[in-house]
Scaffold this motif. Structure first.
Motif, PDB file in Angstrom:
ATOM      1  N   ASN A  51       0.931  -1.212  -0.119  1.00 23.79           N
ATOM      2  CA  ASN A  51      -0.049  -0.077  -0.057  1.00 23.79           C
ATOM      3  C   ASN A  51       0.891   1.289  -0.020  1.00 23.79           C
ATOM      4  OD1 ASN A  51      -2.339  -1.288  -0.127  1.00 23.79           O
ATOM      5  ND2 ASN A  51      -2.632  -1.306   1.994  1.00 23.79           N
ATOM      6  N   ASP A  52       2.323   1.251   0.218  1.00 24.07           N
ATOM      7  CA  ASP A  52       3.002   2.465   0.531  1.00 24.07           C
ATOM      8  C   ASP A  52       3.497   2.709  -0.968  1.00 24.07           C
ATOM      9  OD1 ASP A  52       3.049   2.269   3.060  1.00 24.07           O
ATOM     10  OD2 ASP A  52       5.125   2.991   3.172  1.00 24.07           O
ATOM     11  N   ALA A  53       3.397   1.691  -1.963  1.00 24.18           N
ATOM     12  CA  ALA A  53       3.552   1.938  -3.481  1.00 24.18           C
ATOM     13  C   ALA A  53       2.372   2.576  -3.932  1.00 24.18           C
ATOM     14  CB  ALA A  53       3.971   0.695  -4.014  1.00 24.18           C
ATOM     15  N   LEU A  54       1.243   2.181  -3.471  1.00 24.64           N
ATOM     16  CA  LEU A  54      -0.105   2.698  -4.020  1.00 24.64           C
ATOM     17  C   LEU A  54      -0.211   4.012  -3.808  1.00 24.64           C
ATOM     18  CD1 LEU A  54      -2.502  -0.161  -3.534  1.00 24.64           C
ATOM     19  CD2 LEU A  54      -1.082   0.104  -5.597  1.00 24.64           C
ATOM     20  N   PHE A  55       0.277   4.339  -2.754  1.00 24.63           N
ATOM     21  CA  PHE A  55      -0.332   5.868  -2.385  1.00 24.63           C
ATOM     22  C   PHE A  55       0.900   6.902  -3.078  1.00 24.63           C
ATOM     23  CE2 PHE A  55       2.358   5.590   1.949  1.00 24.63           C
ATOM     24  CZ  PHE A  55       3.483   6.779   1.606  1.00 24.63           C
ATOM     25  N   SER A 152      10.881  -4.400  -0.486  1.00 20.61           N
ATOM     26  CA  SER A 152      10.065  -3.606   0.381  1.00 20.61           C
ATOM     27  C   SER A 152       9.491  -2.311  -0.068  1.00 20.61           C
ATOM     28  CB  SER A 152      10.917  -3.001   1.709  1.00 20.61           C
ATOM     29  OG  SER A 152      10.321  -2.427   2.515  1.00 20.61           O
ATOM     30  N   PHE A 153       8.263  -2.277  -0.141  1.00 19.62           N
ATOM     31  CA  PHE A 153       7.507  -1.113  -0.793  1.00 19.62           C
ATOM     32  C   PHE A 153       7.416  -0.175   0.418  1.00 19.62           C
ATOM     33  CE2 PHE A 153       5.715  -4.684  -3.304  1.00 19.62           C
ATOM     34  CZ  PHE A 153       6.099  -4.214  -4.509  1.00 19.62           C
ATOM     35  N   ILE A 154       7.597  -0.403   1.503  1.00 23.85           N
ATOM     36  CA  ILE A 154       7.374   0.574   2.732  1.00 23.85           C
ATOM     37  C   ILE A 154       8.391   1.623   2.699  1.00 23.85           C
ATOM     38  CG2 ILE A 154       7.389   0.859   5.205  1.00 23.85           C
ATOM     39  CD1 ILE A 154       6.956  -2.162   5.302  1.00 23.85           C
ATOM     40  N   ALA A 155       7.916   3.102   2.597  1.00 20.68           N
ATOM     41  CA  ALA A 155       8.659   4.182   3.131  1.00 20.68           C
ATOM     42  C   ALA A 155       9.732   4.337   1.930  1.00 20.68           C
ATOM     43  CB  ALA A 155       9.058   4.349   4.213  1.00 20.68           C
ATOM     44  N   SER A 156       9.935   4.081   0.708  1.00 17.29           N
ATOM     45  CA  SER A 156      10.935   4.137  -0.142  1.00 17.29           C
ATOM     46  C   SER A 156      11.437   5.434   0.108  1.00 17.29           C
ATOM     47  CB  SER A 156      10.351   3.941  -1.610  1.00 17.29           C
ATOM     48  OG  SER A 156       9.470   4.646  -1.970  1.00 17.29           O
ATOM     49  N   TYR A 157      10.759   6.659   0.345  1.00 12.89           N
ATOM     50  CA  TYR A 157      11.354   7.929   0.529  1.00 12.89           C
ATOM     51  C   TYR A 157      12.331   7.800   1.488  1.00 12.89           C
ATOM     52  CZ  TYR A 157       6.871   7.865   3.218  1.00 12.89           C
ATOM     53  OH  TYR A 157       6.145   7.297   4.114  1.00 12.89           O
ATOM     54  N   ASN A 158      12.101   7.069   2.777  1.00 17.73           N
ATOM     55  CA  ASN A 158      12.860   7.207   3.973  1.00 17.73           C
ATOM     56  C   ASN A 158      14.457   6.737   3.393  1.00 17.73           C
ATOM     57  OD1 ASN A 158      11.391   8.386   5.426  1.00 17.73           O
ATOM     58  ND2 ASN A 158      10.646   6.379   6.304  1.00 17.73           N
ATOM     59  N   ARG A 159      14.488   5.747   2.562  1.00 22.87           N
ATOM     60  CA  ARG A 159      15.778   4.950   1.909  1.00 22.87           C
ATOM     61  C   ARG A 159      16.387   6.202   1.020  1.00 22.87           C
ATOM     62  NH1 ARG A 159      12.335   0.392   0.658  1.00 22.87           N
ATOM     63  NH2 ARG A 159      12.227   1.039  -1.474  1.00 22.87           N
ATOM     64  N   LEU A 160      15.570   6.905   0.160  1.00 24.39           N
ATOM     65  CA  LEU A 160      16.168   8.181  -0.410  1.00 24.39           C
ATOM     66  C   LEU A 160      16.736   9.450   0.388  1.00 24.39           C
ATOM     67  CD1 LEU A 160      16.925   9.469  -3.286  1.00 24.39           C
ATOM     68  CD2 LEU A 160      14.521  10.302  -3.218  1.00 24.39           C
ATOM     69  N   ALA A 161      15.937   9.467   1.546  1.00 24.58           N
ATOM     70  CA  ALA A 161      16.451  10.417   2.534  1.00 24.58           C
ATOM     71  C   ALA A 161      17.750   9.998   3.141  1.00 24.58           C
ATOM     72  CB  ALA A 161      15.384  10.452   3.677  1.00 24.58           C
ATOM     73  N   THR A 476     -11.997   6.453  -1.046  1.00 21.83           N
ATOM     74  CA  THR A 476     -12.059   5.090  -0.359  1.00 21.83           C
ATOM     75  C   THR A 476     -11.526   5.653   1.255  1.00 21.83           C
ATOM     76  OG1 THR A 476     -11.180   4.146  -2.454  1.00 21.83           O
ATOM     77  CG2 THR A 476     -11.219   2.864  -0.175  1.00 21.83           C
ATOM     78  N   LEU A 477     -12.358   4.930   2.176  1.00 16.10           N
ATOM     79  CA  LEU A 477     -12.014   5.284   3.507  1.00 16.10           C
ATOM     80  C   LEU A 477     -11.377   4.143   3.963  1.00 16.10           C
ATOM     81  CD1 LEU A 477     -15.470   6.620   4.692  1.00 16.10           C
ATOM     82  CD2 LEU A 477     -13.514   7.872   3.761  1.00 16.10           C
ATOM     83  N   ALA A 478     -10.253   4.146   3.491  1.00 20.96           N
ATOM     84  CA  ALA A 478      -9.026   2.855   3.710  1.00 20.96           C
ATOM     85  C   ALA A 478      -7.835   3.568   3.791  1.00 20.96           C
ATOM     86  CB  ALA A 478      -9.125   1.885   2.789  1.00 20.96           C
ATOM     87  N   ASN A 479      -6.614   2.960   3.900  1.00 20.79           N
ATOM     88  CA  ASN A 479      -5.286   3.424   3.931  1.00 20.79           C
ATOM     89  C   ASN A 479      -5.044   4.274   2.798  1.00 20.79           C
ATOM     90  OD1 ASN A 479      -1.969   1.888   4.158  1.00 20.79           O
ATOM     91  ND2 ASN A 479      -2.680   3.655   5.163  1.00 20.79           N
ATOM     92  N   VAL A 480      -5.377   3.708   1.594  1.00 21.30           N
ATOM     93  CA  VAL A 480      -5.144   4.397   0.296  1.00 21.30           C
ATOM     94  C   VAL A 480      -6.603   4.385  -0.257  1.00 21.30           C
ATOM     95  CG1 VAL A 480      -2.720   4.095   0.375  1.00 21.30           C
ATOM     96  CG2 VAL A 480      -4.102   2.365  -0.608  1.00 21.30           C
ATOM     97  N   ASP A 481      -6.388   4.983  -1.595  1.00 24.98           N
ATOM     98  CA  ASP A 481      -7.593   4.905  -2.338  1.00 24.98           C
ATOM     99  C   ASP A 481      -7.458   3.720  -3.296  1.00 24.98           C
ATOM    100  OD1 ASP A 481      -9.909   5.777  -3.898  1.00 24.98           O
ATOM    101  OD2 ASP A 481      -9.000   7.248  -4.844  1.00 24.98           O
ATOM    102  N   LEU A 482      -7.828   2.566  -2.777  1.00 26.88           N
ATOM    103  CA  LEU A 482      -7.711   1.275  -3.506  1.00 26.88           C
ATOM    104  C   LEU A 482      -8.653   1.251  -4.439  1.00 26.88           C
ATOM    105  CD1 LEU A 482      -7.754  -0.963  -0.176  1.00 26.88           C
ATOM    106  CD2 LEU A 482      -5.775  -0.383  -1.837  1.00 26.88           C
ATOM    107  N   PHE A 483     -10.086   1.747  -4.497  1.00 26.79           N
ATOM    108  CA  PHE A 483     -10.963   1.507  -5.501  1.00 26.79           C
ATOM    109  C   PHE A 483     -10.744   2.718  -6.733  1.00 26.79           C
ATOM    110  CE2 PHE A 483     -13.459  -0.399  -2.234  1.00 26.79           C
ATOM    111  CZ  PHE A 483     -13.990  -1.551  -2.921  1.00 26.79           C
TER     112      PHE A 483
END
Length: 566
Positions: A51-55, A152-161, A476-483
């Motif tokens: 879901n981190d990649a999705l947002f 890992s799709f999680i927080a890729s921007y933190n790796r770039l940081a 979408t009232l979820a973590n990200v706009d899945l729909f």
């Protein structure tokens, strides 16, 4: 004496020019190799935190549709990760946009990498430096996920940081006594602007040491003035040209800070706890260097307040400022590369002193091992796990392609995800009876959880039976706009692209919930705990009254209900 000095200067310039050319060539080769590998083998094996990649994809598509970041939709970071995702799709059209975004990030920090690379006297040091930065910026692996090996799709921007911090600090401290003020000022402005638009807490990583160096070094003083002037001018230009991107970003930061103020001390303390050994080693080296400088000043007979003493003291003090800024910036992000960014200080010549003896060399090696070594070992472990198909052979799945194209799923992960989805769609009533609202049955750290969520959304989409255009603006009232992502529907304005209760969004009253959904014609609300946004409470409850007042519900499956505005 003048001839010897001139020859020495000429030799240093020749070495710097040669190393800069090598750095440029190595950057080009790295980019070409990375692009070639992912173009030839463009399939991404499903890993953790999809879901981190999705947002990121959601932010990129909103920008492509003409929405303005921070004004039309709220972001938890700066705009760079979303622009990078958008540009990554253009740069490597045959590969996953997620991978292209990593390449864009590496290219953006390349000027700092090349500037730092020009300061290395030995070729092997330059190669090691380039390798460490490339691992941090390009490899899609985190060092903070125990018992998991893979993408890992999680927080890729933190790796770039982290990659930015390594490059920026290596450049600042390796060029602290060389180079002109104009070049330093332009590069500092570039670093500050990149940090600002990636994550604002990174600004301190570049600015804090530069300010300390500027106290006693006239070259750095002019460089800071030039850098600050160029940065402020650029931000003013962006604000005027975009119609409010910078001010909207600051508003988002204030809103996020208000929501996160209670948890910030916890994140800081937990980061200190996890990286305590490396922090002790770095603090010892910086203190050691500071004591050396104080001793040298006293032996020379100069006063500690003299101009020469101030200039000598400014380097270890600047390293202490950079260390503090690193701890703060890294502690305010979850997942990523832990304290690998501290490798930027390890590359500073002053950290080990002029002639590091046995004990100091051992401490310096410990710092390098705990920072850059951990990064290299993790990249090797995860890379090998992916190449050897540790989770079994992977194959494309149609409903996964809806969300993340070019992604293949190992059979073991697919089986667990489909089983979890079936449990929640076929036995949702029983789960609710067992645990009240079902929250006790959710393991948010489960690697396959996001795939199960995607499967349930895909099943719900099949029940809609209409084209995306007829839905109008979607929320979408979820973590990200899945729909919205899966359907390619129009995204509603005025919403957050990441819903994480207690981190990006706080509880809303009836009027606030109604205003939040004002731009939506169709709202997808979860009705089982597995599809809820992460956090300590159920976000969907905040919107129940507003949905009942303004929308007509239609049940799609046990986990999702579609609400269409009356």
């Amino acid at each position: 004496m003048f001839i010897l000095t001139a020859r020495s200067t000429e030799t240093s310039l020749q070495i710097a020019g040669s190393r800069m050319s090598e750095a440029v060539l190595l950057v080009i080769l790295t980019v070409a190799l990375y692009a070639a590998v992912w173009t030839i083998w463009p399939t991404l094996t499903a890993g953790s935190g999809g879901n981190d990649a999705l947002f990121l994809a959601d932010g990129a598509r909103r920008i492509a549709l003409g929405q303005l970041p921070h004004r039309d939709f709220s972001l938890p970071t700066g705009v760079e990760p979303y622009l990078g995702y958008l540009a990554g799709g253009w740069l490597l059209p045959a590969a996953p946009a997620y991978i292209g975004a990593h390449l864009v990030g590496f290219l953006l920090i390349a000027p700092l990498v090349i500037a730092a690379g020009a300061t290395f006297e030995r070729r092997i040091e330059l190669w090691i430096f380039l390798l460490v930065v490339a691992l941090a910026a390009l490899f899609p692996f985190n060092t903070t996920q125990p018992n998991f090996y893979g993408i890992s799709f999680i927080a890729s921007y933190n790796r770039l940081a982290s990659a930015f911090s390594i490059a920026a600090l290596a450049w600042i401290f390796r060029s602290s006594e060389t180079g002109g003020a104009c070049v330093k000022g332009v590069l500092l402005a570039y670093a500050l602007l990149f940090a600002f638009f990636l994550k604002i807490v990174l600004v301190g990583v570049a600015l804090a040491p530069a300010l300390v160096l500027a106290l006693c070094n006239p070259v750095w003083r002019r460089a800071v003035l030039i850098g600050a002037g160029l940065s402020i001018g650029a931000l003013a230009g962006v604000e005027a040209a975009s119609g409010g991107l910078v001010s909207g970003y600051i508003a988002d930061i204030r809103a996020m800070s208000a929501i996160n103020s209670a948890s910030a001390p916890y994140f800081f303390a937990s980061f200190i706890f996890r990286t305590f050994a490396l922090q002790c080693v770095l603090a010892a080296l910086i203190a050691w260097r500071l004591l050396d400088v104080v001793g040298e000043i006293r032996r020379s007979g100069a006063a500690l307040t003299s101009r020469g003493a101030c200039a000598a003291l400014s380097v270890p003090l600047a390293m202490a400022a950079a260390f503090a800024a690193l701890v703060f910036s890294e502690s305010q992000g979850t997942e990523g590369l832990e304290f690998s960014s501290a490798a930027g200080l390890v590359f500073a010549p002053a950290l080990g002193g002029r002639r590091p003896g046995g004990l100091r060399m051992a401490v310096l090696v410990a710092a390098a091992t705990l920072s850059a070594g951990a990064l290299a070992i993790n990249a090797f472990e995860n890379g090998t796990a992916v190449l050897l198909k540790r989770k079994g052979p992977a194959a494309p799945v149609v409903w996964v392609e809806r969300f993340l194209p070019h992604t293949a799923v190992p059979a073991a992960m697919l089986g667990r995800a489909e089983a979890t989805a079936a449990i929640w769609t076929q036995g949702a009533g029983l789960l609710k009876d067992l645990s009240g609202d079902g929250r006790d049955q959710i393991n948010r750290s489960d690697v396959e959880l996001y795939l199960a969520q995607w499967k349930i959304v895909d099943d719900a989409i099949r029940a809609i039976g209409t084209d995306a255009a007829s839905l109008g603006p979607v929320v979408t009232l979820a973590n990200v706009d899945l729909f919205g992502l899966a359907l390619g529907a129009e995204p509603a304005k005025g919403v957050k692209i990441v819903h994480d209760v207690g981190r990006t969004i706080a509880p809303l009253g009836f009027d606030q919930a109604r205003a939040y959904l004002a731009g939506a014609r169709t709202v997808f609300a979860p009705t089982c705990a597995m599809a809820e946004a992460p956090g300590p409470e159920l976000m969907s409850r905040w919107f129940a009254e507003a949905l009942a007042a303004d929308f007509t519900p239609r049940r799609l499956n046990p986990c999702w209900t579609m609400h269409v505005r009356k």
